[in-house]
Design a protein around this motif. Sequence first.
Motif, PDB file in Angstrom:
ATOM      1  N   ARG A  65       0.860  -1.176   0.000  1.00  0.00           N
ATOM      2  CA  ARG A  65       0.000   0.000   0.000  1.00  0.00           C
ATOM      3  C   ARG A  65       0.899   1.230   0.000  1.00  0.00           C
ATOM      4  NH1 ARG A  65      -4.305  -0.394   4.841  1.00  0.00           N
ATOM      5  NH2 ARG A  65      -5.317  -2.344   4.282  1.00  0.00           N
ATOM      6  N   PRO A  66       0.328   2.372  -0.327  1.00  0.00           N
ATOM      7  CA  PRO A  66       1.120   3.598  -0.154  1.00  0.00           C
ATOM      8  C   PRO A  66       1.151   3.952   1.339  1.00  0.00           C
ATOM      9  CG  PRO A  66      -1.041   4.122  -1.035  1.00  0.00           C
ATOM     10  CD  PRO A  66      -0.956   2.627  -0.956  1.00  0.00           C
ATOM     11  N   MET A  67       2.047   3.304   2.061  1.00  0.00           N
ATOM     12  CA  MET A  67       2.074   3.445   3.513  1.00  0.00           C
ATOM     13  C   MET A  67       3.471   3.822   3.994  1.00  0.00           C
ATOM     14  SD  MET A  67       0.914   0.701   6.405  1.00  0.00           S
ATOM     15  CE  MET A  67      -0.772   0.695   5.843  1.00  0.00           C
ATOM     16  N   ARG A  68       3.516   4.802   4.873  1.00  0.00           N
ATOM     17  CA  ARG A  68       4.772   5.177   5.522  1.00  0.00           C
ATOM     18  C   ARG A  68       4.977   4.238   6.712  1.00  0.00           C
ATOM     19  NH1 ARG A  68       6.941  10.165   4.686  1.00  0.00           N
ATOM     20  NH2 ARG A  68       7.494  10.320   6.883  1.00  0.00           N
ATOM     21  N   THR A  69       6.105   3.562   6.732  1.00  0.00           N
ATOM     22  CA  THR A  69       6.381   2.627   7.814  1.00  0.00           C
ATOM     23  C   THR A  69       7.609   3.064   8.590  1.00  0.00           C
ATOM     24  OG1 THR A  69       7.659   1.228   6.321  1.00  0.00           O
ATOM     25  CG2 THR A  69       5.351   0.642   6.654  1.00  0.00           C
ATOM     26  N   SER A  70       7.565   2.817   9.891  1.00  0.00           N
ATOM     27  CA  SER A  70       8.700   3.174  10.742  1.00  0.00           C
ATOM     28  C   SER A  70       8.835   2.137  11.849  1.00  0.00           C
ATOM     29  CB  SER A  70       8.496   4.567  11.343  1.00  0.00           C
ATOM     30  OG  SER A  70       7.343   4.593  12.157  1.00  0.00           O
ATOM     31  N   ILE A  71      10.007   2.120  12.455  1.00  0.00           N
ATOM     32  CA  ILE A  71      10.220   1.269  13.623  1.00  0.00           C
ATOM     33  C   ILE A  71      10.861   2.096  14.729  1.00  0.00           C
ATOM     34  CG2 ILE A  71      10.406  -0.904  12.347  1.00  0.00           C
ATOM     35  CD1 ILE A  71      13.432  -0.803  12.784  1.00  0.00           C
ATOM     36  N   ILE A  72      10.599   1.652  15.937  1.00  0.00           N
ATOM     37  CA  ILE A  72      11.247   2.199  17.129  1.00  0.00           C
ATOM     38  C   ILE A  72      12.057   1.059  17.711  1.00  0.00           C
ATOM     39  CG2 ILE A  72      10.918   3.221  19.404  1.00  0.00           C
ATOM     40  CD1 ILE A  72       8.173   4.249  18.342  1.00  0.00           C
ATOM     41  N   THR A  73      13.350   1.259  17.857  1.00  0.00           N
ATOM     42  CA  THR A  73      14.259   0.190  18.259  1.00  0.00           C
ATOM     43  C   THR A  73      15.198   0.656  19.362  1.00  0.00           C
ATOM     44  OG1 THR A  73      16.048  -1.260  17.475  1.00  0.00           O
ATOM     45  CG2 THR A  73      15.802   0.841  16.342  1.00  0.00           C
ATOM     46  N   ASN A  74      15.730  -0.294  20.120  1.00  0.00           N
ATOM     47  CA  ASN A  74      16.774   0.061  21.084  1.00  0.00           C
ATOM     48  C   ASN A  74      18.143   0.106  20.405  1.00  0.00           C
ATOM     49  OD1 ASN A  74      17.792  -2.628  20.970  1.00  0.00           O
ATOM     50  ND2 ASN A  74      16.549  -3.245  22.721  1.00  0.00           N
ATOM     51  N   GLY A  75      18.208  -0.291  19.152  1.00  0.00           N
ATOM     52  CA  GLY A  75      19.435  -0.169  18.362  1.00  0.00           C
ATOM     53  C   GLY A  75      20.461  -1.265  18.541  1.00  0.00           C
ATOM     54  N   THR A  76      20.202  -2.200  19.423  1.00  0.00           N
ATOM     55  CA  THR A  76      21.213  -3.224  19.701  1.00  0.00           C
ATOM     56  C   THR A  76      21.433  -4.167  18.523  1.00  0.00           C
ATOM     57  OG1 THR A  76      19.550  -4.624  20.762  1.00  0.00           O
ATOM     58  CG2 THR A  76      20.868  -3.188  22.197  1.00  0.00           C
ATOM     59  N   LEU A  77      20.487  -4.232  17.598  1.00  0.00           N
ATOM     60  CA  LEU A  77      20.622  -5.137  16.446  1.00  0.00           C
ATOM     61  C   LEU A  77      20.814  -4.389  15.133  1.00  0.00           C
ATOM     62  CD1 LEU A  77      17.904  -7.760  17.431  1.00  0.00           C
ATOM     63  CD2 LEU A  77      20.388  -7.979  17.607  1.00  0.00           C
ATOM     64  N   LEU A  78      21.075  -3.103  15.182  1.00  0.00           N
ATOM     65  CA  LEU A  78      21.258  -2.338  13.947  1.00  0.00           C
ATOM     66  C   LEU A  78      22.388  -2.896  13.090  1.00  0.00           C
ATOM     67  CD1 LEU A  78      20.815   1.366  15.130  1.00  0.00           C
ATOM     68  CD2 LEU A  78      19.249   0.027  13.703  1.00  0.00           C
ATOM     69  N   LEU A  79      23.516  -3.190  13.696  1.00  0.00           N
ATOM     70  CA  LEU A  79      24.651  -3.704  12.926  1.00  0.00           C
ATOM     71  C   LEU A  79      24.319  -5.059  12.296  1.00  0.00           C
ATOM     72  CD1 LEU A  79      27.648  -2.737  15.246  1.00  0.00           C
ATOM     73  CD2 LEU A  79      27.042  -1.713  13.040  1.00  0.00           C
ATOM     74  N   ASP A  80      23.595  -5.909  13.025  1.00  0.00           N
ATOM     75  CA  ASP A  80      23.241  -7.230  12.518  1.00  0.00           C
ATOM     76  C   ASP A  80      22.207  -7.173  11.396  1.00  0.00           C
ATOM     77  OD1 ASP A  80      24.917  -8.322  14.426  1.00  0.00           O
ATOM     78  OD2 ASP A  80      23.297  -8.767  15.829  1.00  0.00           O
ATOM     79  N   ARG A  81      21.317  -6.181  11.440  1.00  0.00           N
ATOM     80  CA  ARG A  81      20.191  -6.143  10.491  1.00  0.00           C
ATOM     81  C   ARG A  81      20.282  -4.974   9.508  1.00  0.00           C
ATOM     82  NH1 ARG A  81      15.404  -9.114  12.308  1.00  0.00           N
ATOM     83  NH2 ARG A  81      15.174  -9.315  10.059  1.00  0.00           N
TER      84      ARG A  81
END
Length: 181
Positions: A65-81
């Motif tokens: 869909r024309p949808m804006r998506t976002s996530i809220i993260t603690n950032g501990t997996l940013l490097l892995d993902r």
Amino acid sequence: TLSCKWCLRQSEPGKYVNQRSDMSFELAKRILEYFPKATRLSLAGFGEPLMVEDLFKIIAEFKKRPMRTSIITNGTLLLDRIHDILHAELSSISVSINSIDSIDYKLTCGGNENTFDNVIKGVQLLAEKRRSATPSLFLSFVLTRNLFHRAPEIIKFAEDIKVDRLDLHNLIPHNDYNNYA
């Protein structure tokens, strides 16, 4: 995993132990059916979204869909993902960091001696590797009484690591807030 002092999971020791129930792809599709006109989706909640096995499959489904998506993260997996994040066409990512140094981070959020540095490396790598200005990159801080007086340092910290926005939140206590507020 982290153990942030103000988190609801920490407010009643033992109550939320091992209560991790990730949203399945099938459930996400059913939820989407209830909101046919939805144009925004923010994935956050009672745990770390980057741990959800189907997270990027869910995002891809919603992006049909024309949808804006976002996530809220603690950032501990940013490097892995990082690869998955960069290819997910997210509108924004908010990283809840709540500290500007590793000592306070470990006291406030838990983790080990490398957790804070790895979160910062992940934020910096994401800022460097993203296409143009997407996803927008935010840092989020809960302003406890210990952090409130450090607001100017927090602002400079956010500028130095080149995020697009800084969110400063008030603390809403769940239990004995005098222990951490």
